[in-house]
Scaffold this motif. Structure first.
Motif, PDB file in Angstrom:
ATOM      1  N   GLY A 270      10.621  20.539  15.445  1.00  0.00           N
ATOM      2  CA  GLY A 270      10.296  21.170  16.839  1.00  0.00           C
ATOM      3  C   GLY A 270       8.660  21.498  16.515  1.00  0.00           C
ATOM      4  N   LYS A 271       8.448  21.762  17.869  1.00  0.00           N
ATOM      5  CA  LYS A 271       7.242  21.765  18.317  1.00  0.00           C
ATOM      6  C   LYS A 271       6.497  22.807  19.648  1.00  0.00           C
ATOM      7  CE  LYS A 271       2.416  19.001  19.274  1.00  0.00           C
ATOM      8  NZ  LYS A 271       2.343  17.140  19.174  1.00  0.00           N
ATOM      9  N   CYS A 272       5.604  23.992  19.572  1.00  0.00           N
ATOM     10  CA  CYS A 272       5.431  24.515  20.561  1.00  0.00           C
ATOM     11  C   CYS A 272       3.538  24.424  20.491  1.00  0.00           C
ATOM     12  CB  CYS A 272       5.823  25.993  20.372  1.00  0.00           C
ATOM     13  SG  CYS A 272       4.563  26.385  18.900  1.00  0.00           S
ATOM     14  N   ALA A 273       3.269  24.881  22.322  1.00  0.00           N
ATOM     15  CA  ALA A 273       2.396  24.479  22.030  1.00  0.00           C
ATOM     16  C   ALA A 273       1.385  26.366  22.278  1.00  0.00           C
ATOM     17  CB  ALA A 273       1.780  24.139  23.857  1.00  0.00           C
ATOM     18  N   PHE A 274       0.151  26.683  22.679  1.00  0.00           N
ATOM     19  CA  PHE A 274      -0.033  28.440  22.445  1.00  0.00           C
ATOM     20  C   PHE A 274      -1.723  28.526  23.145  1.00  0.00           C
ATOM     21  CE2 PHE A 274      -0.698  27.463  18.335  1.00  0.00           C
ATOM     22  CZ  PHE A 274      -1.922  27.522  18.009  1.00  0.00           C
ATOM     23  N   ALA A 275      -2.247  29.286  23.482  1.00  0.00           N
ATOM     24  CA  ALA A 275      -2.895  29.735  24.367  1.00  0.00           C
ATOM     25  C   ALA A 275      -3.200  31.229  24.446  1.00  0.00           C
ATOM     26  CB  ALA A 275      -2.689  29.313  25.743  1.00  0.00           C
ATOM     27  N   LEU A 276      -3.861  31.846  23.321  1.00  0.00           N
ATOM     28  CA  LEU A 276      -3.883  33.369  22.963  1.00  0.00           C
ATOM     29  C   LEU A 276      -5.624  34.081  23.404  1.00  0.00           C
ATOM     30  CD1 LEU A 276      -2.252  32.701  20.254  1.00  0.00           C
ATOM     31  CD2 LEU A 276      -1.386  33.672  22.549  1.00  0.00           C
ATOM     32  N   THR A 308      -1.316  23.382  18.889  1.00  0.00           N
ATOM     33  CA  THR A 308       0.269  23.134  18.574  1.00  0.00           C
ATOM     34  C   THR A 308       0.749  23.859  17.145  1.00  0.00           C
ATOM     35  OG1 THR A 308      -0.168  20.578  18.242  1.00  0.00           O
ATOM     36  CG2 THR A 308      -0.113  21.804  20.798  1.00  0.00           C
ATOM     37  N   LYS A 309       1.784  23.727  16.943  1.00  0.00           N
ATOM     38  CA  LYS A 309       2.482  24.005  16.088  1.00  0.00           C
ATOM     39  C   LYS A 309       3.484  23.223  15.790  1.00  0.00           C
ATOM     40  CE  LYS A 309       3.192  25.342  11.328  1.00  0.00           C
ATOM     41  NZ  LYS A 309       2.432  24.803  10.780  1.00  0.00           N
TER      42      LYS A 309
END
Length: 313
Positions: A270-276, A308-309
């Motif tokens: 599984g993979k996600c993108a994040f912007a914080l 990304t993670k």
């Protein structure tokens, strides 16, 4: 008859010119009155003087801890040299003057993460670029209107910044410090952040999650804000059946943004993108959905993380 008509035309022109001249003079007087400068001396005339110099315990603790942390991390670069209790904002006029002083071009502001001393800077608002000044004043005005009210107390902090002496106004109540342009402009942040991983091997559908977050503290040490994300995969054997992600961002007296999305929901991972992003009120944060990033602009202490993670069973 023609001479008479000409005379009245000239009289009309002269009247219009004189009227415009009077209006311009009146406008100049109004502008001068509106732009009339206020000072700390003006504020002192309007507040109820402090009967004693003793500060509420919470305020004294915050000031003492701020001194300790400044001495520990920035050494002699920026130090508190004195504190004087002035009194209480008792009228709307005193509140208005106090709010004006917070955004005044002669007022000092600070930015930076004291855990990274080279980022710490102190400036007069008037020394900023036009864009930085606009953003900073807008943020400070919002705080002033929201937080600075009647019955709020005021103290004056004396500072030494690399040999230069200046003062700032610190507003407080019995619960603690409400706002100060210098104290509030600085933060304590560990840029590395914190991570945590967990496996749930007891449920029928196995799951695993990864969490990463960053914390911003006031310079007296208590928590001011946090941002982070958490990705969770659900799997059987080596196959991921579903992926979830969540994000968050919050900060006291500042600005925060957080976004996340799933970029691979199932399969071998599984993979996600994040912007914080977090920042103090003198800066600004914006989110770009095209490249899925948060960016910082203006002047202020900030921490931004885009990435990304990927998580495997």
């Amino acid at each position: 008859m023609k001479n008479l008509v000409t005379f009245f035309k000239l009289l009309t022109v002269v009247s219009v010119v004189m009227l415009n001249s009077c209006q311009n003079e009146n406008n100049e007087v109004i502008q001068e009155t509106t732009a009339q400068k206020v000072s700390v001396a003006d504020l002192k005339k309007e507040i109820v003087p402090a009967s004693v110099q003793a500060l509420p315990e919470n305020v004294q603790i915050q000031l003492d801890e701020s001194k300790k942390n400044l001495e520990k991390y920035v050494k002699d670069a920026l130090q508190i040299t004195g504190v004087t209790a002035l009194g209480t904002l008792s009228t709307e006029k005193s509140v208005s003057i106090a709010q004006s002083l917070i955004t005044d071009r002669e007022s000092f502001i600070s930015t930076g993460n004291i855990l990274t001393p080279e980022t710490v800077q102190v400036n007069k608002l008037g020394n900023l670029s036009s864009q930085e000044l606009s953003t900073a004043q807008e943020g400070l005005k919002e705080i002033a209107q929201k937080e600075i009210k009647t019955n709020v107390n005021v103290l004056e902090i004396s500072w030494n910044n690399k040999g230069e002496s200046f003062t700032s106004l610190c507003f407080y109540n019995d619960s603690g410090i409400i706002w100060d342009n210098v104290l509030g402009g600085l933060v304590m942040m560990d840029a590395r952040g914190t991570t945590e991983v967990s496996d749930n091997t007891q449920a029928k559908v196995l799951s695993k999650w990864y969490k990463q977050w960053w914390t911003a503290d006031w310079i007296w040490g208590t928590k001011r804000g946090e941002m982070g994300y958490k990705i969770t995969i659900y799997y059987s054997g080596s196959t991921v059946s579903n992926t979830d992600v969540e994000d968050w961002a919050n900060i006291s007296l500042g600005k925060a943004k957080s976004e996340s999305k799933i970029t691979k929901n199932s399969g071998t991972y599984g993979k996600c993108a994040f912007a914080l992003g977090l920042c103090t009120p003198t800066g600004s944060l914006s989110f770009n959905s095209t490249n899925f990033t948060v960016s910082f602009s203006g002047l202020g202490s900030n921490i931004v993380h885009n990435g990304t993670k990927t998580l495997y069973p």
